[in-house]
Enzyme design. Sequence first.
Site, short mmCIF file in Angstrom:
data_model
loop_
_atom_site.label_atom_id
_atom_site.label_comp_id
_atom_site.label_asym_id
_atom_site.label_seq_id
_atom_site.Cartn_x
_atom_site.Cartn_y
_atom_site.Cartn_z
NE ARG A 1 -3.94 0.67 1.69
CZ ARG A 1 -5.20 0.87 2.06
NH1 ARG A 1 -5.48 1.69 3.05
NH2 ARG A 1 -6.18 0.24 1.47
CG HIS B 1 -8.09 0.14 -3.54
ND1 HIS B 1 -7.35 -0.94 -3.08
CD2 HIS B 1 -8.85 0.55 -2.48
CE1 HIS B 1 -7.65 -1.15 -1.81
NE2 HIS B 1 -8.56 -0.28 -1.42
CD GLN C 1 -12.90 -1.36 -1.91
OE1 GLN C 1 -12.17 -1.35 -0.93
NE2 GLN C 1 -14.17 -1.74 -1.83
CG ASP D 1 -13.23 6.65 -2.28
OD1 ASP D 1 -13.29 6.56 -1.03
OD2 ASP D 1 -12.16 6.55 -2.92
CB CYS E 1 -14.04 1.65 -1.20
SG CYS E 1 -13.56 3.38 -1.06
NE ARG F 1 -10.51 -5.01 -0.45
CZ ARG F 1 -9.74 -4.04 0.05
NH1 ARG F 1 -10.30 -2.93 0.50
NH2 ARG F 1 -8.42 -4.13 0.07
N1 CP Z 1 -11.43 0.13 1.49
C1 CP Z 1 -10.20 0.06 2.00
O1 CP Z 1 -9.20 -0.22 1.31
O2 CP Z 1 -10.14 0.26 3.34
P1 CP Z 1 -8.84 0.48 4.22
O3 CP Z 1 -8.21 1.77 3.77
O4 CP Z 1 -9.32 0.52 5.63
O5 CP Z 1 -7.90 -0.66 3.96
N1 NVA Z 2 -9.62 6.89 -2.33
C1 NVA Z 2 -9.36 6.48 -0.96
C2 NVA Z 2 -9.66 5.04 -0.79
C3 NVA Z 2 -9.48 4.49 0.57
C4 NVA Z 2 -9.76 3.02 0.66
C5 NVA Z 2 -7.92 6.78 -0.61
O1 NVA Z 2 -7.03 6.57 -1.45
O2 NVA Z 2 -7.68 7.28 0.49
#
Ligand code: CP
Ligand code: NVA
Length: 304
Positions: free
Chosen positions: A101, A128, A131, A223, A263, A291
């Site tokens: 991440r 992502h 997701q 989102d 999400c 997920r």
């Molecule tokens: N939706 C998602 O990726 O959640 P987190 O940021 O909590 O992992």
């Molecule tokens: N678009 C958001 C998604 C979080 C799961 C981010 O990148 O923070």
Amino acid sequence: MKKDLATIKDLSSKEIEEIFALTDKLKKDKAKFSKVLSGKTLALVFQKPSNRTRVSFDVGMYQLGGNSVYLAPNEINLGVRESIEDVAKTLSRYVDGIVLRTFEHKNVLELAKFAAVPVINGLSDFSHPCQALADLYTIREKFKKLKGLSLAYVGDGNNVCHSLLFACAKCGLNMNVGSPKGFEPSGTVLSDAGEIAKKQNSSVRLFNTSVEAVKGADVVYTDVWTSMGQEEESAKRKEVFKVFQINKELLKSANKNALIMHCLPAHRGEEITAEVIDGPNSVVFDEAENRMHVQKAILIKLLR
Ligand code: CP
Ligand code: NVA
């Protein structure tokens, strides 16, 4: 040869269907798969916070008989304490797969290039994929089909939107995006997804209003307005996105009983009202649960 998952574009429509079919089996008979990844370890290299991604990969590995090692931002300190190349080469000597991440998407590509083990994108600024796979799996569960359905994404043309564009195109869903001017998804993603969609007889359309985007939608998705790493733009974004909120009034333009998806994490009162996200058509926690199931299928496909 090892396979990575950096974006949904890396997967064929057939591979996505295979992931979903395996997910069905994993949900039906958890015990049957309790040792398939026995002796395998997954590294979770995270440069941003997480609830769902971290916990679902961690518990998912455990349920498959393997285990995971979580590496917080200040531990690996990717590219600062040592180069991404050296991190990739070192971790490849210990673990069987890496979830990253991160901020810049090129970090995922670089880690994948130098790692001898599969690299899974657990969110980058660009995409992502895990997701979007869980999202489409959830839609498939609810409607018993995917082809021909219409999904409206309202809000920031961000990482989640990009992955949904590819996933919807590959699975034959029509996708409408409603974003304010200047916050649309990447033009390249829109045209690439549009090309893929054409082959599936579906469409990708961009609007600058939310009402036009949700017209005829079976699924309405949103989102956060400010993604991780954009915190200093938060005040400006609240102003720009105000008219892109998912609320009861907007949903009058969508299909009756359209599914509501997000999400998560969510900000009630900003991108979505509490009554909508906590209402009867919201499937956000099924989506969150999926997920884990979908990622278990991905792990089996890539790590076994
Ligand atoms: N939706 C998602 O990726 O959640 P987190 O940021 O909590 O992992
Ligand atoms: N678009 C958001 C998604 C979080 C799961 C981010 O990148 O923070």
